[in-house]
Scaffold this motif. Structure first.
Motif, PDB file in Angstrom:
ATOM      1  N   TRP A  83     -12.793   8.721 -13.153  1.00 19.50           N
ATOM      2  CA  TRP A  83     -12.584   7.839 -12.000  1.00 19.50           C
ATOM      3  C   TRP A  83     -13.894   7.351 -11.392  1.00 19.50           C
ATOM      4  O   TRP A  83     -13.906   6.375 -10.635  1.00 19.50           O
ATOM      5  N   LEU A  84     -14.986   8.040 -11.652  1.00 17.43           N
ATOM      6  CA  LEU A  84     -16.221   7.787 -10.915  1.00 17.43           C
ATOM      7  C   LEU A  84     -16.814   6.405 -11.175  1.00 17.43           C
ATOM      8  O   LEU A  84     -17.222   5.710 -10.245  1.00 17.43           O
ATOM      9  N   ALA A  85     -16.894   6.010 -12.429  1.00 17.70           N
ATOM     10  CA  ALA A  85     -17.644   4.803 -12.784  1.00 17.70           C
ATOM     11  C   ALA A  85     -17.035   3.540 -12.199  1.00 17.70           C
ATOM     12  O   ALA A  85     -17.751   2.580 -11.890  1.00 17.70           O
ATOM     13  N   ASP A  86     -15.713   3.512 -12.029  1.00 20.94           N
ATOM     14  CA  ASP A  86     -15.060   2.287 -11.562  1.00 20.94           C
ATOM     15  C   ASP A  86     -15.451   1.925 -10.137  1.00 20.94           C
ATOM     16  O   ASP A  86     -15.422   0.750  -9.778  1.00 20.94           O
ATOM     17  N   TYR A  87     -15.839   2.893  -9.329  1.00 23.78           N
ATOM     18  CA  TYR A  87     -16.063   2.619  -7.910  1.00 23.78           C
ATOM     19  C   TYR A  87     -17.107   1.531  -7.714  1.00 23.78           C
ATOM     20  O   TYR A  87     -16.930   0.614  -6.924  1.00 23.78           O
ATOM     21  N   TYR A  88     -18.210   1.625  -8.454  1.00 19.79           N
ATOM     22  CA  TYR A  88     -19.271   0.609  -8.405  1.00 19.79           C
ATOM     23  C   TYR A  88     -19.308  -0.245  -9.674  1.00 19.79           C
ATOM     24  O   TYR A  88     -20.277  -0.955  -9.903  1.00 19.79           O
ATOM     25  N   ARG A  89     -18.242  -0.167 -10.487  1.00 18.95           N
ATOM     26  CA  ARG A  89     -18.196  -0.914 -11.737  1.00 18.95           C
ATOM     27  C   ARG A  89     -19.408  -0.600 -12.618  1.00 18.95           C
ATOM     28  O   ARG A  89     -20.109  -1.501 -13.096  1.00 18.95           O
ATOM     29  N   LEU A  90     -19.643   0.676 -12.822  1.00 23.85           N
ATOM     30  CA  LEU A  90     -20.769   1.100 -13.651  1.00 23.85           C
ATOM     31  C   LEU A  90     -20.343   1.097 -15.113  1.00 23.85           C
ATOM     32  O   LEU A  90     -19.350   1.720 -15.483  1.00 23.85           O
ATOM     33  N   PHE A 127     -24.630  -5.640   4.372  1.00 23.86           N
ATOM     34  CA  PHE A 127     -25.005  -6.796   3.569  1.00 23.86           C
ATOM     35  C   PHE A 127     -23.910  -7.023   2.540  1.00 23.86           C
ATOM     36  O   PHE A 127     -23.025  -6.176   2.354  1.00 23.86           O
ATOM     37  N   GLU A 128     -23.943  -8.169   1.867  1.00 21.73           N
ATOM     38  CA  GLU A 128     -22.953  -8.488   0.843  1.00 21.73           C
ATOM     39  C   GLU A 128     -23.610  -8.512  -0.528  1.00 21.73           C
ATOM     40  O   GLU A 128     -24.711  -9.025  -0.695  1.00 21.73           O
ATOM     41  N   TYR A 129     -22.881  -7.952  -1.478  1.00 18.83           N
ATOM     42  CA  TYR A 129     -23.320  -8.108  -2.872  1.00 18.83           C
ATOM     43  C   TYR A 129     -22.199  -7.634  -3.781  1.00 18.83           C
ATOM     44  O   TYR A 129     -21.146  -7.174  -3.336  1.00 18.83           O
ATOM     45  N   TRP A 130     -22.454  -7.761  -5.095  1.00 13.41           N
ATOM     46  CA  TRP A 130     -21.506  -7.327  -6.107  1.00 13.41           C
ATOM     47  C   TRP A 130     -21.613  -5.821  -6.279  1.00 13.41           C
ATOM     48  O   TRP A 130     -22.642  -5.315  -6.712  1.00 13.41           O
ATOM     49  N   ALA A 131     -20.542  -5.099  -5.989  1.00  8.03           N
ATOM     50  CA  ALA A 131     -20.525  -3.649  -6.159  1.00  8.03           C
ATOM     51  C   ALA A 131     -19.267  -3.288  -6.946  1.00  8.03           C
ATOM     52  O   ALA A 131     -19.273  -3.346  -8.171  1.00  8.03           O
ATOM     53  N   HIS A 132     -18.147  -2.947  -6.258  1.00  3.42           N
ATOM     54  CA  HIS A 132     -16.879  -2.849  -6.996  1.00  3.42           C
ATOM     55  C   HIS A 132     -16.503  -4.253  -7.452  1.00  3.42           C
ATOM     56  O   HIS A 132     -16.264  -4.504  -8.612  1.00  3.42           O
ATOM     57  N   GLU A 133     -16.395  -5.143  -6.498  1.00  4.24           N
ATOM     58  CA  GLU A 133     -16.446  -6.600  -6.709  1.00  4.24           C
ATOM     59  C   GLU A 133     -17.350  -7.100  -5.584  1.00  4.24           C
ATOM     60  O   GLU A 133     -18.273  -6.393  -5.223  1.00  4.24           O
ATOM     61  N   ALA A 134     -17.104  -8.276  -5.032  1.00  6.23           N
ATOM     62  CA  ALA A 134     -17.865  -8.694  -3.864  1.00  6.23           C
ATOM     63  C   ALA A 134     -17.508  -7.754  -2.720  1.00  6.23           C
ATOM     64  O   ALA A 134     -16.334  -7.546  -2.416  1.00  6.23           O
ATOM     65  N   CYS A 135     -18.516  -7.172  -2.098  1.00  5.48           N
ATOM     66  CA  CYS A 135     -18.271  -6.140  -1.088  1.00  5.48           C
ATOM     67  C   CYS A 135     -19.228  -6.275   0.086  1.00  5.48           C
ATOM     68  O   CYS A 135     -20.345  -6.786  -0.045  1.00  5.48           O
ATOM     69  N   ASP A 138      -7.612  -1.990  -1.082  1.00  4.78           N
ATOM     70  CA  ASP A 138      -8.058  -0.756  -0.448  1.00  4.78           C
ATOM     71  C   ASP A 138      -8.621   0.173  -1.522  1.00  4.78           C
ATOM     72  O   ASP A 138      -8.090   0.253  -2.630  1.00  4.78           O
ATOM     73  N   PRO A 139      -9.703   0.904  -1.235  1.00 10.95           N
ATOM     74  CA  PRO A 139     -10.242   1.826  -2.240  1.00 10.95           C
ATOM     75  C   PRO A 139      -9.234   2.839  -2.761  1.00 10.95           C
ATOM     76  O   PRO A 139      -9.373   3.314  -3.889  1.00 10.95           O
ATOM     77  N   VAL A 140      -8.228   3.172  -1.980  1.00 11.41           N
ATOM     78  CA  VAL A 140      -7.229   4.138  -2.435  1.00 11.41           C
ATOM     79  C   VAL A 140      -6.426   3.597  -3.612  1.00 11.41           C
ATOM     80  O   VAL A 140      -5.983   4.364  -4.469  1.00 11.41           O
ATOM     81  N   VAL A 141      -6.250   2.286  -3.690  1.00 12.56           N
ATOM     82  CA  VAL A 141      -5.397   1.720  -4.739  1.00 12.56           C
ATOM     83  C   VAL A 141      -6.099   0.696  -5.628  1.00 12.56           C
ATOM     84  O   VAL A 141      -5.484   0.154  -6.544  1.00 12.56           O
ATOM     85  N   TRP A 142      -7.381   0.401  -5.371  1.00 13.76           N
ATOM     86  CA  TRP A 142      -8.009  -0.667  -6.164  1.00 13.76           C
ATOM     87  C   TRP A 142      -8.189  -0.262  -7.633  1.00 13.76           C
ATOM     88  O   TRP A 142      -8.249  -1.115  -8.510  1.00 13.76           O
ATOM     89  N   ASP A 143      -8.285   1.046  -7.897  1.00 10.90           N
ATOM     90  CA  ASP A 143      -8.284   1.527  -9.275  1.00 10.90           C
ATOM     91  C   ASP A 143      -6.831   1.857  -9.613  1.00 10.90           C
ATOM     92  O   ASP A 143      -6.302   2.903  -9.213  1.00 10.90           O
ATOM     93  N   ARG A 144      -6.153   0.963 -10.326  1.00 15.19           N
ATOM     94  CA  ARG A 144      -4.710   1.109 -10.556  1.00 15.19           C
ATOM     95  C   ARG A 144      -4.403   2.373 -11.357  1.00 15.19           C
ATOM     96  O   ARG A 144      -3.382   3.026 -11.124  1.00 15.19           O
ATOM     97  N   ARG A 145      -5.278   2.731 -12.294  1.00 17.32           N
ATOM     98  CA  ARG A 145      -5.042   3.954 -13.070  1.00 17.32           C
ATOM     99  C   ARG A 145      -5.133   5.185 -12.178  1.00 17.32           C
ATOM    100  O   ARG A 145      -4.302   6.112 -12.285  1.00 17.32           O
ATOM    101  N   ARG A 146      -6.118   5.219 -11.303  1.00 19.19           N
ATOM    102  CA  ARG A 146      -6.255   6.353 -10.389  1.00 19.19           C
ATOM    103  C   ARG A 146      -5.053   6.468  -9.462  1.00 19.19           C
ATOM    104  O   ARG A 146      -4.547   7.568  -9.202  1.00 19.19           O
ATOM    105  N   ALA A 147      -4.586   5.334  -8.933  1.00 18.73           N
ATOM    106  CA  ALA A 147      -3.412   5.351  -8.052  1.00 18.73           C
ATOM    107  C   ALA A 147      -2.193   5.910  -8.780  1.00 18.73           C
ATOM    108  O   ALA A 147      -1.384   6.641  -8.195  1.00 18.73           O
ATOM    109  N   LEU A 148      -2.073   5.588 -10.059  1.00 16.75           N
ATOM    110  CA  LEU A 148      -0.939   6.089 -10.837  1.00 16.75           C
ATOM    111  C   LEU A 148      -1.079   7.587 -11.089  1.00 16.75           C
ATOM    112  O   LEU A 148      -0.115   8.345 -10.940  1.00 16.75           O
TER     113      LEU A 148
END
Length: 405
Positions: free
Chosen positions: A227-234, A83-91, A289-299
């Motif tokens: 890093w955890l909270a950003d995944y679902y934008r908590l 299904f579609e909904y707002w999670a990280h962003e629209a997902c 991609d989830p590997v790079v969508w959090d720019r701080r985590r990728a860095l």
């Protein structure tokens, strides 16, 4: 539970890529069921419509599954597995996780710009009429209400309709039941899920946040608490309390990682520590991609300083409009500014940048060229046009190469 042995930075990267399905290339041809399984592994598949090379959700799946018919994603959605909904962003989200997001639908005013409470209050009559129209006539697209010269001014014009639909989607009254040419098709939630009962099935916010943090930990594999909270934008996640509970329940273990210090490892990955598989996968990654969508985590994890510049004015871009990170055997080693010319059946590499300190070997050149060719062929290209590459690559790559089957 005591701290495990210290891990190298390379091992930490490999564990994260293993959790994301990017450590090794696919071992077989993709199957239809792999679409849902892949989204399940990532927890979320972010949606973006930019189509300069391939739309992001298709590319994210291709990076993990290899060549597959792109219509499989829409068919998986239409089957009810996603299904579609707002999670990280629209997902796109596995349908079994609907209870995790339902509390957001019940309080859509907390979604910020994604829901306009004033608009809904001012257009109650028109929105009620739209819901009645869908109930009587079936699913609709925003394009079904496109304005033209014959359209009378008012709520039947495209812009108001689009806003009605999006607000109803954010409030959970409408669901996306399929996509046609990547356009959303909306239907009533009560028709899609006639047996759903909020009191019986929905999780409250606290329960949902606990579950989302668990999904985030599993899909990240190894992580810092931050890093955890950003995944679902908590926004209000009880991180320390969750970590304490998860450690007590043996869902995660504390580890020390070279250069990064204390981190947490999801216990599903512990078997890999006995004999860590070698990273052998090379792939072009989507900017979303989830590997790079959090720019701080990728860095922090990959030393990859990255931002997407499609929303940046052209004169201020450093790299390009839609730049793809290049994953090579466990590290992010380069980035490509590419464009797919579908009419000419060509993938155009506008520019290629190596990351600082990357050593160009024959294996690197071969792996990246094969990854580019596989992607281009999947997109229907017959050849790759190389416009600008570093001097180290000029001797190995011609300015044009034909893709062999």
């Amino acid at each position: 539970m005591t701290t495990t042995s210290s891990l190298s930075l390379q091992t930490a990267r490999h564990l994260h890529l293993a959790a994301q399905g990017l450590l090794r290339p696919p071992s077989r041809r993709a199957r239809f069921a792999d679409i849902h399984a892949c989204v399940r592994q990532m927890s979320l598949l972010q949606i973006d419509t930019i189509n300069v090379v391939a739309r992001s959700p298709y590319l994210v799946l291709f990076s993990r599954l290899g060549a597959y018919p792109t219509q499989w994603l829409e068919e998986t959605l239409a089957s009810g597995a996603l299904f579609e909904y707002w999670a990280h962003e629209a997902c796109f989200i596995p349908f079994e996780d609907y209870p995790l997001l339902r509390h957001r639908m019940l309080e859509p005013q907390r979604l910020g710009w994604k829901y306009n409470e004033q608009w809904v209050e001012e257009h109650q009559q028109e929105i009620a009429a739209l819901l009645n129209h869908i109930a009587e006539n079936g699913p609709v697209r925003a394009a079904d209400f496109a304005s033209d010269k014959q359209t009378k001014p008012g709520w039947w014009a495209w812009k108001p309709h689009k806003r009605h639909l999006e607000n109803l989607f954010s409030a959970g009254e409408l669901m996306v039941v399929e996509r046609r040419n990547f356009q959303r098709v909306y239907d009533l939630r009560t028709r899609v899920m006639p047996d759903w009962d909020d009191e019986q099935h929905a999780l409250n916010e606290a329960e949902a946040v606990q579950a989302m943090l668990g999904h985030s930990a599993r899909s990240l594999g190894i992580f810092r608490a931050s890093w955890l909270a950003d995944y679902y934008r908590l926004k209000r996640a009880p991180l320390q309390a969750w970590i304490k509970d998860a450690e007590t329940q043996s869902d995660i273990v504390r580890v020390e990682v070279e250069q990064l210090g204390e981190m947490w490892l999801h216990t599903s990955l512990l078997p890999l520590l006995e004999k860590m598989p070698t990273a052998t996968h090379t792939a072009l990654l989507s900017p979303f991609d989830p590997v790079v969508w959090d720019r701080r985590r990728a860095l922090e994890l990959f030393n990859f300083d990255y931002r997407i510049e499609c929303y940046t004015p052209a004169e201020k871009r450093v790299y390009g409009y839609f730049v793809l990170p290049v994953l090579h055997r466990g590290a992010l080693k380069a980035r490509i500014d590419a464009k797919m010319d579908r009419q000419a059946q060509q993938l155009i590499i506008r520019a290629f940048w190596l990351e600082p300190g990357v050593r160009v070997t024959q294996a690197f050149l071969n792996d990246v060229q094969k990854a580019i060719s596989r992607f281009a062929q999947w997109q229907g290209a017959d050849e790759v046009i190389v416009e600008n590459v570093p001097a180290e690559l000029l001797a190995a790559w011609t300015h044009r190469w034909v893709i062999n089957d």
